[in-house]
Design a protein around this motif. Structure first.
Motif, short mmCIF file in Angstrom:
data_model
loop_
_atom_site.label_atom_id
_atom_site.label_comp_id
_atom_site.label_asym_id
_atom_site.label_seq_id
_atom_site.Cartn_x
_atom_site.Cartn_y
_atom_site.Cartn_z
N HIS A 13 0.83 -1.21 0.00
CA HIS A 13 0.00 0.00 0.00
C HIS A 13 0.86 1.25 0.00
CE1 HIS A 13 -3.32 -2.67 0.94
NE2 HIS A 13 -2.58 -3.18 1.91
N ARG A 127 -0.22 -3.20 -11.30
CA ARG A 127 -0.55 -2.40 -10.12
C ARG A 127 -1.09 -1.02 -10.50
NH1 ARG A 127 0.88 -4.13 -5.07
NH2 ARG A 127 -0.85 -2.75 -4.66
N ASP A 129 -3.31 0.57 -9.26
CA ASP A 129 -3.64 1.35 -8.07
C ASP A 129 -2.49 2.25 -7.63
OD1 ASP A 129 -2.42 -1.23 -7.40
OD2 ASP A 129 -2.67 -0.62 -5.31
N HIS A 130 -1.25 1.95 -8.06
CA HIS A 130 -0.11 2.79 -7.70
C HIS A 130 0.01 4.02 -8.60
CE1 HIS A 130 2.35 -0.55 -5.51
NE2 HIS A 130 1.14 -0.41 -5.02
N SER A 175 -3.09 4.30 -2.64
CA SER A 175 -3.36 3.15 -3.50
C SER A 175 -4.35 2.24 -2.79
CB SER A 175 -2.04 2.40 -3.79
OG SER A 175 -1.55 1.81 -2.62
#
Length: 176
Positions: A13, A127, A129-130, A175
């Protein structure tokens, strides 16, 4: 399959906050250590025009490689098994296309399931979300601002970091 089983990163995260100057960023970093109880290795300070920005914002490149391997193997196998289960349901229900050539049905359904699993693994590996955290840090650096990036092991730690950074900055990004 849980997130921990697919993602091999020690700190999956990210939470970041943008600051107009170094003193405010240093103050937020110290608050992350004292209030959110993060260790120094979990906090990165990105300065304006920082040449090490990419490493600071995404510093677990080795573990990301293992995430790619684990997610593709794990989700590919799960997809294959789900495909076989779907084929078994069609065959057991007595559908004509399933009972006429059951071998081909199982081969095709297993292959399609595996491909779907591999596609899902690709999505996990990149990823996405990053991306907001990375983009915000790059923009801040280009504008002469400072960014504090906190790495969290789990959701509770991410939540603590998020709360602390919101006390110090109005521009907080995280994230999943």
């Amino acid at each position: 399959m849980s997130q921990a089983a697919v993602i091999s990163e020690k700190f999956p995260h990210r939470v970041s906050a943008v600051f107009p100057n170094q003193s405010m960023a240093d103050e937020a970093s110290e608050a992350l250590r004292s209030e959110a109880e993060l260790e120094q290795e979990q906090i990165e300070l990105v300065r304006p025009d920082d040449p090490g920005l990419e490493r600071k914002v995404e510093h677990e490149t080795t573990n990301i490689a293992w995430t790619i391997v684990r997610s593709h193997v794990g989700l590919g196998i799960i997809g294959f098994i789900v495909g076989l289960v779907v084929a078994a349901v069609f065959w057991g229900a007595g559908f004509e296309f399933a009972t006429t050539r059951p071998g081909w049905l199982f081969i095709l359904a297993g292959a399609v399931g595996a491909v779907i699993g591999l596609l899902a693994a690709g999505l996990v590996s990149v990823r996405p979300d990053h991306e907001p955290v990375i983009l915000r840090a790059e923009q801040a650096s280009e504008r002469g601002q400072w960014t504090v990036v906190a790495y969290a092991r789990d959701e509770p730690e991410k939540h603590r970091a998020d709360e602390v950074l919101k006390e110090h900055s109005v521009r907080v990004t995280d994230s999943l």
